[in-house]
Structures are given as C-alpha cells and as structure tokens.
Scaffold this motif. Structure first.
Motif, PDB file in Angstrom:
ATOM      1  N   PRO A  83       0.836  -1.209   0.000  1.00 55.10           N
ATOM      2  CA  PRO A  83       0.000   0.000   0.000  1.00 55.10           C
ATOM      3  C   PRO A  83       0.868   1.255   0.000  1.00 55.10           C
ATOM      4  CG  PRO A  83      -0.618  -1.489   1.797  1.00 55.10           C
ATOM      5  CD  PRO A  83       0.600  -2.052   1.184  1.00 55.10           C
ATOM      6  N   SER A  84       0.465   2.214  -0.794  1.00 57.24           N
ATOM      7  CA  SER A  84       1.329   3.398  -0.948  1.00 57.24           C
ATOM      8  C   SER A  84       1.515   4.123   0.378  1.00 57.24           C
ATOM      9  CB  SER A  84       0.758   4.330  -2.001  1.00 57.24           C
ATOM     10  OG  SER A  84      -0.581   4.622  -1.670  1.00 57.24           O
ATOM     11  N   SER A  85       0.562   3.943   1.277  1.00 54.56           N
ATOM     12  CA  SER A  85       0.688   4.643   2.562  1.00 54.56           C
ATOM     13  C   SER A  85       1.912   4.162   3.355  1.00 54.56           C
ATOM     14  CB  SER A  85      -0.580   4.453   3.385  1.00 54.56           C
ATOM     15  OG  SER A  85      -0.796   3.077   3.615  1.00 54.56           O
ATOM     16  N   ILE A  86       2.329   2.923   3.096  1.00 52.60           N
ATOM     17  CA  ILE A  86       3.511   2.401   3.807  1.00 52.60           C
ATOM     18  C   ILE A  86       4.744   3.251   3.467  1.00 52.60           C
ATOM     19  CG2 ILE A  86       5.064   0.392   4.062  1.00 52.60           C
ATOM     20  CD1 ILE A  86       2.391  -0.189   5.300  1.00 52.60           C
ATOM     21  N   TYR A  87       4.774   3.688   2.210  1.00 48.93           N
ATOM     22  CA  TYR A  87       5.920   4.502   1.784  1.00 48.93           C
ATOM     23  C   TYR A  87       5.827   5.925   2.317  1.00 48.93           C
ATOM     24  CZ  TYR A  87       6.578   0.663  -1.556  1.00 48.93           C
ATOM     25  OH  TYR A  87       6.777  -0.559  -2.136  1.00 48.93           O
ATOM     26  N   ASN A  88       4.888   6.132   3.198  1.00 47.54           N
ATOM     27  CA  ASN A  88       4.667   7.465   3.756  1.00 47.54           C
ATOM     28  C   ASN A  88       5.063   7.517   5.225  1.00 47.54           C
ATOM     29  OD1 ASN A  88       3.822   9.806   2.661  1.00 47.54           O
ATOM     30  ND2 ASN A  88       1.625   9.477   2.953  1.00 47.54           N
ATOM     31  N   MET A  89       5.573   6.408   5.755  1.00 46.66           N
ATOM     32  CA  MET A  89       5.814   6.325   7.200  1.00 46.66           C
ATOM     33  C   MET A  89       7.172   6.921   7.525  1.00 46.66           C
ATOM     34  SD  MET A  89       4.391   2.504   7.838  1.00 46.66           S
ATOM     35  CE  MET A  89       4.481   2.638   9.607  1.00 46.66           C
TER      36      MET A  89
END
Ligand SMILES: *[C@@H]1O[C@H](CO)[C@@H](O)[C@H](O)[C@H]1NC(C)=O
Ligand SMILES: *[C@@H]1O[C@H](CO)[C@@H](O)[C@H](O)[C@H]1NC(C)=O
Ligand SMILES: *[C@@H]1O[C@H](CO)[C@@H](O)[C@H](O)[C@H]1NC(C)=O
Ligand SMILES: *[C@@H]1O[C@H](CO)[C@@H](O)[C@H](O)[C@H]1NC(C)=O
Ligand SMILES: *[C@@H]1O[C@H](CO)[C@@H](O)[C@H](O)[C@H]1NC(C)=O
Ligand SMILES: *[C@@H]1O[C@H](CO)[C@@H](O)[C@H](O)[C@H]1NC(C)=O
Ligand SMILES: *[C@@H]1O[C@H](CO)[C@@H](O)[C@H](O)[C@H]1NC(C)=O
Ligand SMILES: *[C@@H]1O[C@H](CO)[C@@H](O)[C@H](O)[C@H]1NC(C)=O
Ligand SMILES: *[C@@H]1O[C@H](CO)[C@@H](O)[C@H](O)[C@H]1NC(C)=O
Ligand SMILES: *[C@@H]1O[C@H](CO)[C@@H](O)[C@H](O)[C@H]1NC(C)=O
Ligand SMILES: *[C@@H]1O[C@H](CO)[C@@H](O)[C@H](O)[C@H]1NC(C)=O
Ligand SMILES: *[C@@H]1O[C@H](CO)[C@@H](O)[C@H](O)[C@H]1NC(C)=O
Length: 767
Positions: free
Chosen positions: A241-247
């Motif tokens: 999920p792209s949100s993982i690359y936002n952590m």
C-alpha cells in the motif's frame, strides 16, 4: 479532678490507639510475609519444573533465605514483593510452571535464551503489572493466549525464535502501551490484522520468518512512531500500500522474501528520510531503482536483489558515506558502453562498504581502474552474469579485505593480473566463463585461504602453477575447458582438503598421474576427461575414500585397470572410456555396491566380463569397443581367437545401445523429478562461500548440546548464529571437516555439507 480524669482518659485513649496501631502493624507484617511467602512458593514451584545444570545456576534459591537474595530475582525497594525475574541465558530446561501467575507484583519477566518448552501458561495473563516480557530464543509452543490483553501495562513483548503457532490474536491490539512486538521466527500463520495499527505507541514491529499470508495492511501506516517494520520471509502477496511509503518514522523497512509486487515509488527516499536499512529482495517488484534512496546520506543497507527492476543505476551513489551493503543483483538493470560501470567509481566514497552485488543483470562496460579505490572493508564483490568486458584492472589487488570475487560469465578478456595474488583473504575466486587468456600467474598460489577456485571456460594456457599446492583449505577446483598443458603438478594431487570436485577436464594436460593422488581422501568427484594423460592409472586411487565419480575418459591411459579401485566403496560413476587400457576387467569391481555407471568403452580390455554386482545390470555397463572381451559361457579357450567373439561383441553392443536409450530415458525422468522437488527459491541458489570450522564452532557454541536440534543416523543437526544475526542450521557428519556455506541472495543462508558417500546436501535456509 476533672482535669485528672480528662488526663487519664486522654492517656487511655492514646494507649488504646497505640494498641490498635500495634494490631494493625502486626496484621500488616502478617500480610507482607504472606505475600513474600506466596512469591517464594511460586518461585520454588517454578524451579521444580526445570532441569538444571550442575552446578545449578539457581543454587541460591533455597527455602532458608529470602527470595529477594536469589539469583535473578528483583524485589521492590522494601524488599517485600518480587517485581523482576531475569533468568536469561542460564540454560534452563523444562516447562513454565503455572505458579508463575502468583508473582502478582511482577513487572519484568526475562527468560530469554533458555530451553523452555511447552505452552505459555495462561496464568501469566494474571500478571497485570507486567511491562516487559522477553522469552525469545526458547522452544515455547502453542498459541499466544487471548487473555494476554489483561497485561494492559505491557511495553515489550518479545517471543522471537520459539515455535509459537496459530494466528496473531486480534486482541493484541488492545495492548495500548506496547512499544516492541517481536514475534519473528515462529510458526505463525494467517493474516496480519489491520487492528495491529491500533497499538499506537509501537516502534518496533517484527513479524519476520513466519508463515503469514494475505496482504500488508495499509493501516500499518497509522503507526506514527514505528521505526522498525520487519515482515521478511513470509507469504505475503499483493502490492505494498502506498501509505507504507509514507511512514516517515521508519528506520528499517524489511519486506524481503515474500510475493509482493508493484512499482517501487521513485520518491521512497524522500518520503522515508530516516531510513537506514531497506530490504526488498526476493519479491516481484518492478520499476526502476528509486534514485531517491541515493539521497539518503545516512543509509547503510540497500538491498533489492531478485526482483524485476529495470533501467539504469541512478546517480547519487557518491553521497552515501555510511553505506555497508549495496545489492541490486538479479534484476534487469542495464548499462552500456565502455563507461557502463562508472557508477562503481561513485561508490569509492562509501568507505564502509563491505558487500557489493550487481550480478545477474544486463550491465555492460569495462571495470573501472577505480575499483581498487573501493572501501578497504570490501569483503564480497559479485559482478558475475553481466556483459562486462575488457581487462581486470591491476588495481583490484588493493582490495585487501576481499573474501569473494566473482566475475564469472561475462566477456572479460586479457590476462589474470599478477596483483590478484595480493588478495590474501580470498576464499572464493570465480572467473569462469570469460575469455581470459595467457597463463595462470604463480601469485595466485598466495591465496592460501581459498576454498573455491573456478577458472573454467576461459582461454588459459601454459601449465597449472605448482604453487596451487599451497591451497591448504581448498574444497573445490575447476580449471576445466581451457588450454592448459604440461603435466598435473603432484602438489595438486596432494591437496587433501579438496572435498567437492577437482575438475581439470577438457585441457591439453599430459604426462603420468602421480601416486600422490592418494592424498585426495575427501574429494567426491575427480574429472580429468579429455586430456592427454598417459601411463598407468595409479593403484593409490584406492585411498580416495570419498570418491563418487572418477571420470578419465578420452586420454591415453594404458596398462590394467587397478583392482584396488574395488576398495573405493562409494564409487558411483567410473568412466575410463576411450583410453588404451589393457588386461582384464578386475573382478573386484563387482564389489562396488554403489556403482551405477561403468563406462569402459573403446579400450583394449580382454578376457572374462565379470557377472556379479554392477555387471548384472546391462544398462549400467558400457563395454563396446573392446574386441577381446567375452562372457563366461562363450569365452574361448584362447581369448585371442576372434571369430566367436564377434557375436559377443555385437550382442554387447546391442545391449549397450538399449542401455543407452534406457539411460537417456532415466535421465529425463530424473531431471523431471528434480524439477518437481526443488522449489523455485532454491533454484536461485547462486552463491557459494566457505565457512571455516572455527566460525562454525563459534556459531554453534562449540557444538553445544544446547544448540543440538536433532540427531540420528544421518548425523547431528545444530542451530547456530553467525555474524550479523544470521541464523543457520547445520548438519554435522564429522565436525573436523570443512563446510560449505551456501549464500542465497540477500543473505539468506543455508548450509551444504559435502562428504562422501553422500554428496552435498542443503540442510536449511533461514535469514
Ligand atoms: C541477603 O543476604 C545477606 C548476606 O548474604 C544478608 O545479610 C541479608 O540479610 C539477606 N537479605 C535478605 C532479605 O534475606
Ligand atoms: C498459586 O498458583 C497455583 C496455580 O495457578 C494455584 O493453584 C495456587 O492456589 C496459588 N497459590 C497461592 C498461594 O496463591
Ligand atoms: C530480548 O532478549 C534478547 C536476548 O537477550 C535481546 O537481544 C533482545 O533485545 C531482548 N528484547 C528486547 C525487546 O529488549
Ligand atoms: C480471561 O480473562 C477474563 C477476565 O479478563 C476471565 O473472565 C476469563 O476467565 C479468562 N480466561 C481464561 C481462559 O483465563
Ligand atoms: C481501533 O480502536 C478504535 C478505538 O480505539 C476502535 O473503534 C477500532 O475498532 C479499532 N480498530 C480495529 C481495527 O480494531
Ligand atoms: C504456510 O502456509 C501455506 C499456505 O497457507 C501452506 O501451504 C504451507 O504449508 C505453510 N507452510 C508451513 C511451513 O507451515
Ligand atoms: C502521505 O502523506 C501525505 C502527507 O501527510 C498525505 O497527504 C498523503 O495523502 C499520504 N499518502 C498516502 C498514500 O497515505
Ligand atoms: C535528491 O535531492 C536533491 C536535493 O534535495 C533533489 O534535487 C533531487 O531531486 C533528489 N533526487 C532524487 C532522485 O530524489
Ligand atoms: C565524494 O564525496 C565528495 C564530497 O562529499 C564529492 O565532492 C564527490 O563528488 C564524491 N565523489 C564521487 C565519486 O561521487
Ligand atoms: C604449453 O603451451 C605453451 C603455450 O601455448 C607452449 O609455449 C608450451 O611449450 C607448452 N608446453 C608444453 C609442455 O607443451
Ligand atoms: C561412454 O564413453 C563413450 C566414449 O567416451 C561415450 O561416447 C559414451 O557416451 C559413454 N557412455 C555413457 C553412458 O556415458
Ligand atoms: C558466480 O557468478 C555466477 C554468475 O552470476 C554464478 O553462476 C555463480 O554461481 C557464482 N558463484 C558464486 C560462488 O557465487
């Protein structure tokens, strides 16, 4: 009077109060002693379920003293209740007593690095004051109890390296104070529940090396404090999920060895500015190498081997002074022209680089002279399987820490630089499958730590340097398919450490074979086929006790087949075809129980063909082209009288043809079966490296019984831990001999042991 009365009343009141106070105190003392007694009883029954070493590490645990004085027991400041238990690494064996649930003031329970087995007792979940539970590295089984949610104050739950099974209970998400959740290296299955994201204080989530399925929940990105996310070696599928690359808090992101796909976002380095360790190996990721990773000036580890990445190596590698490992092997990375490998020059700024792998790509170019300026710490350099051309620069001799250099299967030409002899730490030298010419420099003999040398498939000429006799740790040597001439130096036949293969086939080697061959006691395969060797076959081959394959076809060997070959009990394949051997076939060959292929075609053998052992099976024996051989019943008085032999020759030839067809059929079947058995991940095994006995001894704690996983007729299996927390399992046949450590991409390691009569066997693969 009144005052007196009041005074005495006052006095009486005080006395009464004092008496009450006294009573209270007594009660208090009683209740305190009851509690410490409870703790003591609980600890005594905990101890009673353990089997302890002698002298017992818990000898101080006796009824006569206060538990607060016992090894590993911590009490609160008043010395009244047990609040901590730290018994880590005491080699405790046994199960956990349910009485542990009576230590109701316990805050910290540390039982890691023992041999505790059985389930986690439910009673543990009564210990609602617990903050720290570390039971890593035991043999605990069963599931994680649901009621673990009672432990509302829990901050650290570390159950790594046990045999805990079942799914991860969703209820865990109610442990709001949890900061560390480490369930790695267990037998957990099922999906990762999105509810895990409700543990908002979590900063270390390690679920690696389990059998988790499903996708990576995007909710995980709600964990704003997460620094470590390790999901390596599971069965996770889908795109990340792209949100993982936002952590942005992430320091370590490990997703290696799953079945994840999708394009790697090019800005991952911008979104994850704190990243130090990025491990995306062995998945199905597409896209290009994210250039933004090269913008993370503190990054230490970048790994994305074994994916489907394309494009070129992005610029910026010169910005990474702390880089220790860069692995982009086995992708579809391209480069072109003479300067295609110029990016290697940028890496000279990474003075801590110790592992560099660019192998198995489509990289074209000449190795830059600057290669010698790479980190002084560089230990492994994988460049094989690309389109590298030109010469090997002399400067390579400056990489003094190099233990592995693999340039195999490229288009490298020119001579081997003498300077390569300066790489004295080398354990593996692979230059196979290139166009390297000239003679082999004597200086290579300086590489006394070599375990493996593979120079096969080049255009090398001249003699094999006798300095090769200095390879006292060599396990395999492959010089096949070159143009080497001269005789085989007897120093090579004296390399007693050789244990997998000695392959000198397809050269122009001549002269006689020395009796020294007897020193090759450990070698499994000797291949000297297609040379110009002459003279007798030394009878001393009988001392090569580990030999399974002896291949000497297409030479000019003469004289008889030594009957002593019958003493090489493990021999499976013997090919002496197309020589000038004479005399009769020694009947001792019948005794070779393991022999499954015997090729003696096209020699001058004569006399009776033995009928026992391997000779009973026509398909295993090839004798055509020996006009004077005969079968027992039809053997003429004088074996020289040809007439009647022709028939036999023809019948043998027919049998041989049938046998040949059968063999091909068998081979096809065997191949097919092999294809079925070996899982795809194992097929990608590419890198071999040796580990010394000393390293192995250390890894397994001197072959400590504690690390013994099992034993049987096959030998003993130990588990152990190498450098960098790499876990291994090793099968021990004879601990005095060498081992082969198989390195899979991305440092998934496994052990292979090569020893006759069984050949190499992969034992286990872990991270
Ligand atoms: C602990 O042991 C010491 C001596 O070894 C002793 O003086 C002390 O009283 C003991 N404390 C308790 C609480 O038993
Ligand atoms: C301690 O725990 C055991 C087992 O859980 C229980 O049977 C026993 O009653 C407890 N003892 C005390 C004193 O609480
Ligand atoms: C648990 O114990 C092991 C072994 O001593 C240690 O390496 C690990 O850091 C501990 N876990 C936590 C979360 O402190
Ligand atoms: C789990 O805890 C609840 C209360 O929190 C209790 O009612 C229940 O009996 C416990 N279950 C087990 C199996 O201990
Ligand atoms: C997370 O917690 C909130 C409230 O604390 C709750 O409403 C929600 O259902 C929880 N989510 C999951 C996935 O458990
Ligand atoms: C892991 O899970 C898969 C799919 O659920 C299953 O087929 C496989 O047997 C499991 N492997 C192990 C080692 O439990
Ligand atoms: C990533 O974070 C930014 C800023 O916090 C936000 O705008 C964006 O929607 C997030 N993207 C994803 C996929 O969560
Ligand atoms: C690297 O950082 C520089 C400066 O912050 C920026 O201009 C550049 O676009 C970044 N490169 C990549 C590939 O993200
Ligand atoms: C190495 O780093 C220096 C200073 O950080 C920089 O000027 C130089 O360009 C870098 N070298 C390479 C080859 O990238
Ligand atoms: C081996 O080959 C080299 C070069 O091809 C040649 O000069 C030399 O005479 C040969 N040596 C022998 C013993 O044939
Ligand atoms: C036996 O040797 C001959 C001659 O070297 C070769 O042609 C043949 O293929 C070999 N047969 C087998 C089964 O290896
Ligand atoms: C060396 O590289 C080649 C090509 O990638 C590979 O086939 C071979 O297995 C490698 N050997 C070792 C020991 O890494």
């Amino acid at each position: 009077m009144a005052s007196l009365a009041s005074q005495s009343m006052h006095f009486g009141l005080v006395a009464l109060l004092t008496y009450f106070k006294f009573l209270l105190l007594i009660q208090c003392v009683q209740s305190v002693s009851l509690s410490i007694i409870t703790d003591k009883e609980a600890l005594i029954s905990f101890k009673s379920q353990l089997s302890l070493l002698t002298p017992s590490p818990l000898s101080s645990w006796n009824q006569d003293s206060s538990p607060c004085n016992w090894t590993g027991v911590v009490c609160n400041i008043f010395g009244r209740r047990v609040t901590g238990l730290d018994l880590s690494g005491l080699r405790l064996e046994g199960t956990l007593s349910p009485h542990i649930g009576n230590l109701s003031f316990l805050r910290s329970l540390q039982l890691q690095n023992n041999q505790l087995r059985g389930p986690l007792p439910l009673q543990i979940t009564n210990l609602f004051r617990l903050r720290v539970v570390n039971m890593s590295a035991n043999k605990l089984e069963g599931g994680i109890p649901m009621n673990i949610t009672n432990l509302v104050e829990l901050e650290i739950l570390d159950l790594m390296r046990n045999q805990i099974s079942g799914t991860i209970p969703e209820e865990l998400s109610r442990l709001k104070n949890l900061k560390v959740l480490n369930l790695a290296r267990n037998l957990l299955w099922g999906e990762i529940s999105p509810s895990i994201a409700n543990i908002s204080l979590l900063n270390d989530l390690n679920l690696g090396t389990n059998n988790l399925t499903g996708t990576v929940p995007s909710d995980i990105s709600r964990l704003k404090n997460l620094k470590i996310l390790d999901l390596t070696i599971n069965n996770l599928i889908g795109s990340v999920p792209s949100s993982i690359y936002n952590m942005s808090s992430l320091v370590y992101l490990g997703l290696a060895s799953n079945r994840l796909w999708g394009r790697l976002p090019s800005d991952v380095g911008d979104k994850l500015p704190n990243l130090l360790d990025f491990n995306f190996c062995i998945n199905q990721f597409t896209g290009t190498i994210p250039g933004s990773l090269h913008n993370l000036t503190n990054i230490q580890i970048i790994r994305m081997a074994h994916n489907f990445l394309e494009g070129t190596v992005p610029p910026g590698l010169g910005n990474l002074p702390f880089l220790e490992m860069y692995n982009i092997g086995f992708n579809r990375i391209v480069s072109s022209g003479d300067d295609g490998l110029a990016f290697l020059t940028s890496l000279t700024n990474s003075t801590r680089l110790s592992f560099l792998a660019i192998d198995g790509n489509l990289l074209e170019g000449v190795i830059p002279e600057s290669i010698g300026s790479l980190s002084k710490e560089l230990s492994k350099l994988y460049m094989g399987g690309n389109r590298i051309f030109g010469k090997i620069p002399k400067s390579i001799g400056r990489l003094r820490s190099l233990t592995l250099l693999n340039l195999s299967y490229n288009a490298v030409s020119g001579e081997i630089p003498v300077e390569i002899g300066q790489l004295e730490e080398q354990q593996f030298l692979g230059l196979a499958g290139n166009q390297i010419s000239g003679s082999i420099p004597n200086s290579i003999g300086n590489l006394e730590k070599l375990n493996q040398i593979d120079l096969s498939g080049n255009e090398l000429e001249g003699e094999i340097p006798s300095t090769f006799g200095k390879f006292h740790r060599l396990l395999s040597m492959d010089l096949s398919n070159n143009r080497l001439n001269g005789s085989i130096p007897k120093e090579i036949l004296s390399l007693g450490s050789l244990s997998t293969i000695l392959n000198l086939s397809n050269n122009f080697l001549d002269g006689r074979l020395h009796q020294e061959v007897q020193r090759l006691e450990n070698v499994v395969t000797i291949d000297l086929s297609n040379n110009r060797l002459s003279g007798d076959i030394p009878s001393s081959f009988k001392n090569c006790k580990s030999l399974e394959k002896l291949l000497m076809a297409n030479n000019m060997l003469s004289g008889p087949i030594p009957s002593t070959l019958g003493e090489v009990k493990g021999l499976e394949v013997l090919d002496l075809s197309s020589n000038q051997l004479s005399g009769s076939i020694p009947s001792d060959l019948q005794d070779l129980q393991a022999l499954r292929s015997l090729n003696l075609t096209f020699n001058n053998l004569q006399g009776l063909i033995p009928t026992g052992g391997v000779f009973r099976n026509f398909s295993s024996v090839h004798l055509e082209g020996n006009v004077n051989l005969c079968l027992h019943l039809v053997c003429p008085e004088n074996a020289q009288s040809r007439g009647r032999l022709v028939k036999i020759y023809i019948s043998v030839a027919i049998a041989a043809t049938i046998a040949f067809i059968l063999l091909i059929a068998m081979l096809i079947i065997v191949r097919k079966n092999k294809g079925k058995i070996i899982p795809a991940s194992e097929l990608s095994i590419k890198k071999l490296q040796m580990i010394s006995y000393e390293e192995l001894r250390q890894a397994t704690g001197n072959f400590n019984q504690e690390n013994l996983v099992g034993s049987g007729s096959f030998g003993s299996v130990y588990k152990g831990y190498l450098r960098e927390g790499i876990s291994i399992a090793v099968k021990v046949f004879d601990i005095k001999k060498n081992w082969i450590l198989e390195e899979l991409p991305c440092r998934v390691w496994s052990f292979k042991k090569c020893e006759a009569p069984k050949s190499c066997e992969i034992v286990d693969i872990m991270l």
